[in-house]
Scaffold this motif. Sequence first.
Motif, PDB file in Angstrom:
ATOM      1  N   ARG A  62      -8.869   1.748  -5.513  1.00 32.10           N
ATOM      2  CA  ARG A  62      -7.645   1.841  -6.302  1.00 32.10           C
ATOM      3  C   ARG A  62      -7.746   2.854  -7.438  1.00 32.10           C
ATOM      4  O   ARG A  62      -7.088   2.715  -8.446  1.00 32.10           O
ATOM      5  CB  ARG A  62      -7.278   0.462  -6.881  1.00 32.10           C
ATOM      6  N   GLY A  63      -8.582   3.846  -7.284  1.00 29.80           N
ATOM      7  CA  GLY A  63      -8.675   4.806  -8.370  1.00 29.80           C
ATOM      8  C   GLY A  63      -9.552   5.986  -8.017  1.00 29.80           C
ATOM      9  O   GLY A  63     -10.404   5.919  -7.123  1.00 29.80           O
ATOM     10  N   LYS A  64      -9.361   7.080  -8.751  1.00 28.97           N
ATOM     11  CA  LYS A  64     -10.167   8.298  -8.588  1.00 28.97           C
ATOM     12  C   LYS A  64     -11.261   8.383  -9.639  1.00 28.97           C
ATOM     13  O   LYS A  64     -12.054   9.320  -9.644  1.00 28.97           O
ATOM     14  CB  LYS A  64      -9.273   9.531  -8.686  1.00 28.97           C
ATOM     15  N   GLY A  65     -11.279   7.424 -10.563  1.00 33.60           N
ATOM     16  CA  GLY A  65     -12.315   7.423 -11.590  1.00 33.60           C
ATOM     17  C   GLY A  65     -13.693   7.230 -10.987  1.00 33.60           C
ATOM     18  O   GLY A  65     -13.850   6.637  -9.911  1.00 33.60           O
ATOM     19  N   TYR A  66     -14.699   7.729 -11.678  1.00 35.15           N
ATOM     20  CA  TYR A  66     -16.056   7.704 -11.156  1.00 35.15           C
ATOM     21  C   TYR A  66     -16.523   6.280 -10.841  1.00 35.15           C
ATOM     22  O   TYR A  66     -17.081   6.015  -9.778  1.00 35.15           O
ATOM     23  CB  TYR A  66     -17.011   8.361 -12.151  1.00 35.15           C
ATOM     24  N   LYS A  67     -16.295   5.360 -11.795  1.00 30.16           N
ATOM     25  CA  LYS A  67     -16.733   3.976 -11.580  1.00 30.16           C
ATOM     26  C   LYS A  67     -16.024   3.354 -10.382  1.00 30.16           C
ATOM     27  O   LYS A  67     -16.628   2.589  -9.615  1.00 30.16           O
ATOM     28  CB  LYS A  67     -16.494   3.139 -12.836  1.00 30.16           C
ATOM     29  N   SER A  68     -14.748   3.654 -10.216  1.00 36.28           N
ATOM     30  CA  SER A  68     -14.006   3.123  -9.081  1.00 36.28           C
ATOM     31  C   SER A  68     -14.576   3.642  -7.760  1.00 36.28           C
ATOM     32  O   SER A  68     -14.682   2.889  -6.783  1.00 36.28           O
ATOM     33  CB  SER A  68     -12.528   3.502  -9.202  1.00 36.28           C
ATOM     34  N   GLY A 259      -3.016  -3.220  -1.008  1.00 36.01           N
ATOM     35  CA  GLY A 259      -4.348  -3.031  -0.452  1.00 36.01           C
ATOM     36  C   GLY A 259      -4.419  -3.251   1.032  1.00 36.01           C
ATOM     37  O   GLY A 259      -5.375  -2.841   1.684  1.00 36.01           O
ATOM     38  N   ALA A 260      -3.394  -3.919   1.612  1.00 38.14           N
ATOM     39  CA  ALA A 260      -3.402  -4.214   3.042  1.00 38.14           C
ATOM     40  C   ALA A 260      -2.453  -3.312   3.829  1.00 38.14           C
ATOM     41  O   ALA A 260      -2.332  -3.452   5.035  1.00 38.14           O
ATOM     42  CB  ALA A 260      -3.011  -5.675   3.278  1.00 38.14           C
ATOM     43  N   VAL A 261      -1.806  -2.386   3.120  1.00 36.61           N
ATOM     44  CA  VAL A 261      -0.732  -1.609   3.749  1.00 36.61           C
ATOM     45  C   VAL A 261      -0.884  -0.120   3.476  1.00 36.61           C
ATOM     46  O   VAL A 261      -1.628   0.305   2.592  1.00 36.61           O
ATOM     47  CB  VAL A 261       0.644  -2.079   3.211  1.00 36.61           C
ATOM     48  N   GLY A 262      -0.143   0.658   4.316  1.00 44.60           N
ATOM     49  CA  GLY A 262      -0.021   2.082   4.071  1.00 44.60           C
ATOM     50  C   GLY A 262       1.217   2.324   3.230  1.00 44.60           C
ATOM     51  O   GLY A 262       1.197   2.235   2.009  1.00 44.60           O
ATOM     52  N   LEU A 263       2.360   2.579   3.914  1.00 40.50           N
ATOM     53  CA  LEU A 263       3.625   2.812   3.220  1.00 40.50           C
ATOM     54  C   LEU A 263       4.593   1.682   3.547  1.00 40.50           C
ATOM     55  O   LEU A 263       4.755   1.305   4.705  1.00 40.50           O
ATOM     56  CB  LEU A 263       4.229   4.152   3.649  1.00 40.50           C
ATOM     57  N   VAL A 264       5.249   1.137   2.512  1.00 38.11           N
ATOM     58  CA  VAL A 264       6.172   0.023   2.684  1.00 38.11           C
ATOM     59  C   VAL A 264       7.535   0.393   2.114  1.00 38.11           C
ATOM     60  O   VAL A 264       7.631   0.977   1.031  1.00 38.11           O
ATOM     61  CB  VAL A 264       5.639  -1.243   1.961  1.00 38.11           C
ATOM     62  N   SER A 265       8.569   0.077   2.857  1.00 37.10           N
ATOM     63  CA  SER A 265       9.936   0.160   2.340  1.00 37.10           C
ATOM     64  C   SER A 265      10.542  -1.231   2.446  1.00 37.10           C
ATOM     65  O   SER A 265       9.906  -2.161   2.954  1.00 37.10           O
ATOM     66  CB  SER A 265      10.765   1.160   3.147  1.00 37.10           C
ATOM     67  N   GLN A 266      11.769  -1.387   2.000  1.00 37.25           N
ATOM     68  CA  GLN A 266      12.428  -2.691   2.140  1.00 37.25           C
ATOM     69  C   GLN A 266      12.811  -2.970   3.585  1.00 37.25           C
ATOM     70  O   GLN A 266      13.174  -4.094   3.919  1.00 37.25           O
ATOM     71  CB  GLN A 266      13.650  -2.756   1.232  1.00 37.25           C
TER      72      GLN A 266
END
Length: 458
Positions: A62-68, A259-266
């Motif tokens: 969930r991130g581009k930070g080093y720790k992530s 976290g379980a999906v790619g792209l979601v719409s309604q």
Amino acid sequence: MIYRNPGSSFRNLVAGTDVKIPLANGKYVTGINFDNAATTPPLSAVIREITQFAPWYASVHRGKGYKSIVCSDLYEQGREVVREFVNADKRDVVIFTKNTTESINMLAYALAAEKEQVVLTTDMEHLANDMPWRDKFTVDYIALTKAGRLSLRSLESKLQAYEGRVKLVAVTGASNVTGYINPIHKIARLTHQYGARIFVDGAQWVPHISVNMRPPDSVEHIDYLAFSGHKMYAPFGTGVLIGPKATFDNAIPVYQGGGAVGLVSQQSIEWDDPPAKCEAGTPNMMGVLALITAIETLSKLNLNSIHSYEQRLIDYAISGLLTIPGITLYSIRDGTEARVSLVSFSLEGLHHSQIAEILSQKAGIAVRNGLFCAHPYVEKLLRLSDEEIKYYQTHDDKKLPGLVRISFGIYNTISEIEVFLDLLSHIASQRQYYANKYSYVLEHNRPGGDGKRADFYC
């Protein structure tokens, strides 16, 4: 029969083994934990790893930070550690869950089909490997022998009778009541012969002995396997579910969200690929770190050495229990059957809850008493009739049945078992005295007895 204590080196690897706890008389003693089948204490290596890694903790995936990135890489590497530990196939997915119970429920939902499909489970299962199947399949139960072991004859008979309708055989690797290890690869061979798959509840099996799922082209292959970190010295709440990716590709996951999906719409949902599809929400990074640290530690110790040591402990305990008047054992080691390091017993004239209370109050010995969340198995071992079970369910004034269980880990010792046997022998010789003195315990053994619920159910 006297054993020297080669387990002292193991004992030093486990946290909390020397903690002093209070007795009823106000004195303090080093606690003796014989309830490892429920939950094990953590390995010291696990605690150290968690502490050292804590400053690097961040979100996974969930991130581009080093720790992530560090956390995400370690989390994914954890799947390979698990895969290698049980020799799972590269095509299988390793799904991280909360515990074995959640893993089994997740698998049941993934496999859910029309009710005419059959799941065969057994009379010896933990409720976690019984209840999740009931509302999704036709469930039938493989019978037991008179000694409480699984009947392979009953398994084959049911596989034949259902004529290809059996989707899954769900069986425990080792019983949490008797300690019997089931002949899993023989069961797998029979199961595959009749076109079904096998799921193994490995909660009591994986921590004690080397497990090999074997390749998918082997008739002895384990199709699905689940186990828990908290029963193998890794707290922080992580379990594992392993199985073919195809099982989860088209299944709607139990838990849905980020976290379980790619792209979601309604209007539509694009699901991610398994295992991510099955791990909605923020992953339990610390739980996975604890699990893989425990796996690496146990692997270095050698599971065969661990199993050998624990067998010495349980053999010694059983030999001692057999000498105590009034004791009934519900499994014994006769040199022919495989088992893990636990055994259940009763003592004539005392309720199981009283025995557990006395051991705790007088010597700081923790055992488990009750039905161990394996109600049908214990009911059969106690030979309870349907009428008796119904009476227990409908009358709060009835003392609920059950057994006492001792279960050992790598850090337990012969000297601890001797303390236990000495006290139990004394209790057996003074049963009426102890029955009267600890009569108050029986009030706690009734739902609503005093507003408390003891741990007799599980």
